[in-house]
Motif scaffolding. Structure first.
Motif, PDB file in Angstrom:
ATOM      1  N   HIS A 133       0.824  -1.205   0.000  1.00  0.00           N
ATOM      2  CA  HIS A 133       0.000   0.000   0.000  1.00  0.00           C
ATOM      3  C   HIS A 133       0.860   1.257   0.000  1.00  0.00           C
ATOM      4  N   GLN A 134       1.976   1.228   0.720  1.00  0.00           N
ATOM      5  CA  GLN A 134       2.824   2.428   0.782  1.00  0.00           C
ATOM      6  C   GLN A 134       3.394   2.803  -0.582  1.00  0.00           C
ATOM      7  N   LEU A 135       3.513   1.848  -1.474  1.00  0.00           N
ATOM      8  CA  LEU A 135       4.102   2.129  -2.788  1.00  0.00           C
ATOM      9  C   LEU A 135       3.193   2.979  -3.668  1.00  0.00           C
ATOM     10  N   THR A 136       1.884   2.820  -3.530  1.00  0.00           N
ATOM     11  CA  THR A 136       0.958   3.469  -4.475  1.00  0.00           C
ATOM     12  C   THR A 136      -0.225   4.122  -3.764  1.00  0.00           C
ATOM     13  N   VAL A 137      -0.056   4.484  -2.495  1.00  0.00           N
ATOM     14  CA  VAL A 137      -1.169   4.950  -1.668  1.00  0.00           C
ATOM     15  C   VAL A 137      -1.785   6.248  -2.180  1.00  0.00           C
ATOM     16  N   GLN A 138      -1.048   7.027  -2.986  1.00  0.00           N
ATOM     17  CA  GLN A 138      -1.589   8.303  -3.462  1.00  0.00           C
ATOM     18  C   GLN A 138      -2.915   8.115  -4.213  1.00  0.00           C
ATOM     19  N   GLU A 139      -3.129   6.926  -4.753  1.00  0.00           N
ATOM     20  CA  GLU A 139      -4.343   6.730  -5.551  1.00  0.00           C
ATOM     21  C   GLU A 139      -5.601   6.723  -4.685  1.00  0.00           C
ATOM     22  N   ILE A 140      -5.458   6.657  -3.359  1.00  0.00           N
ATOM     23  CA  ILE A 140      -6.617   6.835  -2.485  1.00  0.00           C
ATOM     24  C   ILE A 140      -7.222   8.217  -2.715  1.00  0.00           C
ATOM     25  N   GLY A 141      -6.372   9.220  -2.877  1.00  0.00           N
ATOM     26  CA  GLY A 141      -6.865  10.565  -3.164  1.00  0.00           C
ATOM     27  C   GLY A 141      -7.603  10.644  -4.480  1.00  0.00           C
ATOM     28  N   VAL A 142      -7.140   9.892  -5.484  1.00  0.00           N
ATOM     29  CA  VAL A 142      -7.830   9.877  -6.780  1.00  0.00           C
ATOM     30  C   VAL A 142      -9.183   9.181  -6.649  1.00  0.00           C
ATOM     31  N   TYR A 181     -12.414   2.673   4.747  1.00  0.00           N
ATOM     32  CA  TYR A 181     -10.980   2.412   4.866  1.00  0.00           C
ATOM     33  C   TYR A 181     -10.718   1.864   6.255  1.00  0.00           C
ATOM     34  N   LEU A 182     -10.250   0.629   6.328  1.00  0.00           N
ATOM     35  CA  LEU A 182     -10.052  -0.043   7.601  1.00  0.00           C
ATOM     36  C   LEU A 182      -8.611  -0.519   7.721  1.00  0.00           C
ATOM     37  N   GLU A 183      -7.949  -0.104   8.783  1.00  0.00           N
ATOM     38  CA  GLU A 183      -6.612  -0.589   9.112  1.00  0.00           C
ATOM     39  C   GLU A 183      -6.743  -1.715  10.134  1.00  0.00           C
ATOM     40  N   VAL A 184      -6.141  -2.869   9.844  1.00  0.00           N
ATOM     41  CA  VAL A 184      -6.214  -4.026  10.737  1.00  0.00           C
ATOM     42  C   VAL A 184      -4.802  -4.420  11.151  1.00  0.00           C
ATOM     43  N   SER A 185      -4.571  -4.488  12.441  1.00  0.00           N
ATOM     44  CA  SER A 185      -3.254  -4.877  12.952  1.00  0.00           C
ATOM     45  C   SER A 185      -3.058  -6.386  12.823  1.00  0.00           C
ATOM     46  N   ILE A 186      -1.888  -6.765  12.310  1.00  0.00           N
ATOM     47  CA  ILE A 186      -1.518  -8.173  12.143  1.00  0.00           C
ATOM     48  C   ILE A 186      -0.132  -8.356  12.758  1.00  0.00           C
ATOM     49  N   PRO A 187       0.103  -9.408  13.544  1.00  0.00           N
ATOM     50  CA  PRO A 187       1.434  -9.615  14.129  1.00  0.00           C
ATOM     51  C   PRO A 187       2.514  -9.772  13.061  1.00  0.00           C
ATOM     52  N   PRO A 188       3.673  -9.156  13.239  1.00  0.00           N
ATOM     53  CA  PRO A 188       4.755  -9.269  12.244  1.00  0.00           C
ATOM     54  C   PRO A 188       5.171 -10.705  11.962  1.00  0.00           C
ATOM     55  N   GLU A 189       5.108 -11.573  12.975  1.00  0.00           N
ATOM     56  CA  GLU A 189       5.552 -12.956  12.774  1.00  0.00           C
ATOM     57  C   GLU A 189       4.676 -13.715  11.794  1.00  0.00           C
ATOM     58  N   TYR A 217      -2.488   4.830   9.075  1.00  0.00           N
ATOM     59  CA  TYR A 217      -3.226   4.539   7.843  1.00  0.00           C
ATOM     60  C   TYR A 217      -4.663   5.048   7.880  1.00  0.00           C
ATOM     61  N   ALA A 218      -5.350   4.881   8.999  1.00  0.00           N
ATOM     62  CA  ALA A 218      -6.764   5.238   9.057  1.00  0.00           C
ATOM     63  C   ALA A 218      -6.995   6.739   8.867  1.00  0.00           C
ATOM     64  N   GLN A 219      -5.942   7.537   9.001  1.00  0.00           N
ATOM     65  CA  GLN A 219      -6.081   8.975   8.817  1.00  0.00           C
ATOM     66  C   GLN A 219      -5.774   9.428   7.387  1.00  0.00           C
ATOM     67  N   LEU A 220      -5.306   8.507   6.547  1.00  0.00           N
ATOM     68  CA  LEU A 220      -4.881   8.886   5.197  1.00  0.00           C
ATOM     69  C   LEU A 220      -6.018   9.394   4.311  1.00  0.00           C
ATOM     70  N   PRO A 221      -7.196   8.731   4.270  1.00  0.00           N
ATOM     71  CA  PRO A 221      -8.245   9.242   3.378  1.00  0.00           C
ATOM     72  C   PRO A 221      -8.588  10.703   3.644  1.00  0.00           C
ATOM     73  N   GLU A 222      -8.669  11.097   4.912  1.00  0.00           N
ATOM     74  CA  GLU A 222      -8.961  12.502   5.209  1.00  0.00           C
ATOM     75  C   GLU A 222      -7.839  13.405   4.716  1.00  0.00           C
ATOM     76  N   ALA A 223      -6.593  12.968   4.930  1.00  0.00           N
ATOM     77  CA  ALA A 223      -5.456  13.769   4.473  1.00  0.00           C
ATOM     78  C   ALA A 223      -5.437  13.901   2.953  1.00  0.00           C
ATOM     79  N   PHE A 224      -5.930  12.885   2.254  1.00  0.00           N
ATOM     80  CA  PHE A 224      -5.974  12.913   0.791  1.00  0.00           C
ATOM     81  C   PHE A 224      -7.226  13.599   0.254  1.00  0.00           C
TER      82      PHE A 224
END
Length: 562
Positions: free
Chosen positions: A449-458, A535-543, A497-504
């Motif tokens: 998502h971090q690679l192409t997240v700008q498209e949320i604004g589009v 837009y929903l951010e869900v925490s997942i353990p790194p392992e 992440y959950a704050q990105l749509p508003e920022a965009f």
């Protein structure tokens, strides 16, 4: 007065049923940009960058049949190249329109921007053309003829096309008589050679008549050529059962009565399906199976080529027999007629189902327990509606979603072969614009998502209403899987992440975060009750970046050793 070159190009492509153009404006492409802006059947989509534009056009083509990406010369077209090459790999007709320096600049040998300063104006042409199956330099004199050649080849191969237009010639009127095109759905494949077609039909029917364990494996090629409904009719009249690979998942609804499950080598679901597929005495490959690593459980499957009949788009192979000049559409139509005329009932052609598809994943976890794969995916499975389009980015989430049986009617789009992480966010925009009747549900890892997240604004700008679910484990999970754990280069910056749509600038979006089972359940219920984007951010353990058995991970690592 005849239309200009750019107006005619856009008219002709709009005839195919395309309604949007994805791109970034640039001075060499201003004639194209201007023409799109005033075109009655096309809408400009202001992509955040050219790579995202190409990804979005790829997604659009998956649902509409073809797409358009428009970039400027040099810097623009090269930025789009990875996305267009993905469409090449996954067989999608995306028309890449590029505005180039004027003939006046070229003839005077002027050094201009977006070049290497060496007056080599065609330097990028071969590079961009390599990402397609056909290309052309358009002029007023050749526009009519060349466009027909390019469109015909792009649709025949279902792959991208590269079209360049010098900015001064772009505005000149075409010579010749304009051609009125037809939507993609009404364009047929080229006719077969009758003797070859009859030989193929005889062979397939004879082999199936003798088989005791026949099985069909359809591929995404059917979707690319508009043959999914034809294939469904073939299943009905033949009575044959079928399975898919991950790349071909949910070609038909996974609630289809003839569906057995997903074949993926040792990762097949259900597990018993591997022996059923590999033990079939006739395996009818419809479209051309791709025996790629992610499509075969890391090459852990084995299909005996002597038992496989491969019906490719325009040729057929059965063991050492090869038949050319036969189109898949006519082979399927011929088989349907043969089955309808046959004395044998469909029950004699494979009615017994050797395995049952995977049931729903059992619910796990409750209340304040932290969110993890074991409790997220069962709830996601139940969250999906029958008309949803599920999209998964390349990553560890794709491994989970591929193994999950989709509810009846749910479709899915993935980029299994090209596997470019970040593809799915812009592609979800393209799918949402191309297929407005479905709710697009995007599942992506935080790294992709971090690679192409700008498209949320589009998405907000274009007022589409997707459901975006970001699985946040704080690292490039799939890279951690491939590289083994513990490397600092897989760690990600911690975004909110959950704050990105508003920022965009997205308005009316439901946004939230879940880190417990109770929060996840509340969030999914709220999203389904919300009439708009979410837009929903869900925490997942790194392992959980290692979702495969240790033996398979070891096999994966060994493929990179000398």
């Amino acid at each position: 007065m005849p239309p200009s070159v750019v107006t005619y190009v856009l008219d002709r492509l709009a005839d195919l049923g395309i309604g949007h153009v994805f791109g970034v404006p640039g001075d060499y492409s201003f004639p194209l940009n201007d023409a799109v802006e005033v075109h009655p059947r096309l809408q400009w989509v202001p992509s955040a960058n050219e790579l995202n534009a190409a990804y979005a056009a790829d997604g659009y083509a998956r649902r509409r049949g073809a797409g358009i990406v428009c970039t400027t010369y040099g810097v623009g077209e090269l930025s789009a190249l990875n996305g267009v090459m993905g469409s090449m790999a996954e067989r999608l007709p995306v028309f890449h329109l590029v505005g180039t320096p004027s003939v006046r600049i070229v003839r005077q040998g002027l050094i201009c921007h977006h070049t290497l300063g060496d007056t080599r104006y065609d330097r990028f042409e071969a590079i961009s053309a390599a990402a397609g199956c056909v290309s052309a330099r358009l002029t007023p004199e050749n526009a009519v003829v060349e466009l027909e050649r390019v469109i015909d080849k792009a649709l025949e191969d279902s792959r991208p096309a590269y079209l360049t237009v010098p900015m001064d010639l772009a505005l000149m009127p075409i010579t010749g008589t304009p051609i009125q095109g037809t939507p993609i759905g009404s364009i047929d494949q080229h006719a077969s050679v009758t003797v070859e077609l009859d030989a193929v039909l005889d062979l397939v029917m004879e082999r199936l008549a003798k088989a005791t364990r026949p099985l069909v494996m359809p591929t995404v090629t059917l979707k690319r050529f508009g043959l999914v409904e034809t294939f469904a009719t073939f299943l009905e009249v033949s009575g044959l059962a079928y399975a898919t690979t991950p790349m071909d998942k949910a070609l038909l609804s996974e609630g289809h009565p003839a569906f057995l499950g997903m074949y993926n080598g040792v990762r097949s679901t259900p597990a018993a399906l591997q022996s059923v597929v590999e033990g079939a005495d006739v395996l009818l490959d419809v479209g051309g199976l791709v025996m790629e690593d992610l499509n075969t459980g890391l090459w852990s499957g084995y299909l005996d080529s002597r038992r496989v009949i491969s019906l490719h788009a325009d040729w057929v192979q059965a063991g050492d027999q090869v038949f050319t000049s036969v189109s898949l559409s006519e082979v399927l139509a011929g088989l349907i007629k043969r089955f309808q005329a046959a004395d044998a009932k469909p029950s004699q052609w494979g009615e017994q189902r050797p395995v049952q598809p995977e049931p729903l994943i059992p619910l796990a976890g409750e209340g304040d327990q932290p969110t993890a794969s074991a409790n997220v995916y069962p709830r996601l499975q139940r969250f999906l509606r029958p008309t949803d389009l599920l999209m998964s980015d390349t990553g560890t989430s794709l491994l989970k979603l591929n193994a999950m049986r989709l509810p009846d009617g749910v479709a899915i789009e993935t980029q299994t072969l090209w596997g470019s992480i970040g593809w799915a966010t812009p592609a979800a925009l393209g799918c949402a614009l191309a297929d407005a009747e479905r709710r697009v549900v995007l599942v992506t890892g935080d790294g992709a998502h971090q690679l192409t997240v700008q498209e949320i604004g589009v998405m907000g700008f274009m007022k589409v209403k997707p459901v975006v679910i970001v699985l946040n484990n704080g690292l490039y999970g799939v890279e951690a899987l491939l590289s083994e754990t513990g490397h600092a280069y897989n760690d990600l910056p911690p975004w909110r992440y959950a704050q990105l749509p508003e920022a965009f600038g997205c308005q009316g979006w439901w946004c939230g975060k879940a880190s417990t089972v109770a929060e996840l359940e509340q969030a999914l219920a709220a999203i389904n009750a919300h009439n708009g984007a979410a837009y929903l951010e869900v925490s997942i353990p790194p392992e959980e970046s290692l979702p495969l058995p240790e033996a398979m991970i070891e096999t994966l690592h060994q493929t990179a050793t000398p």
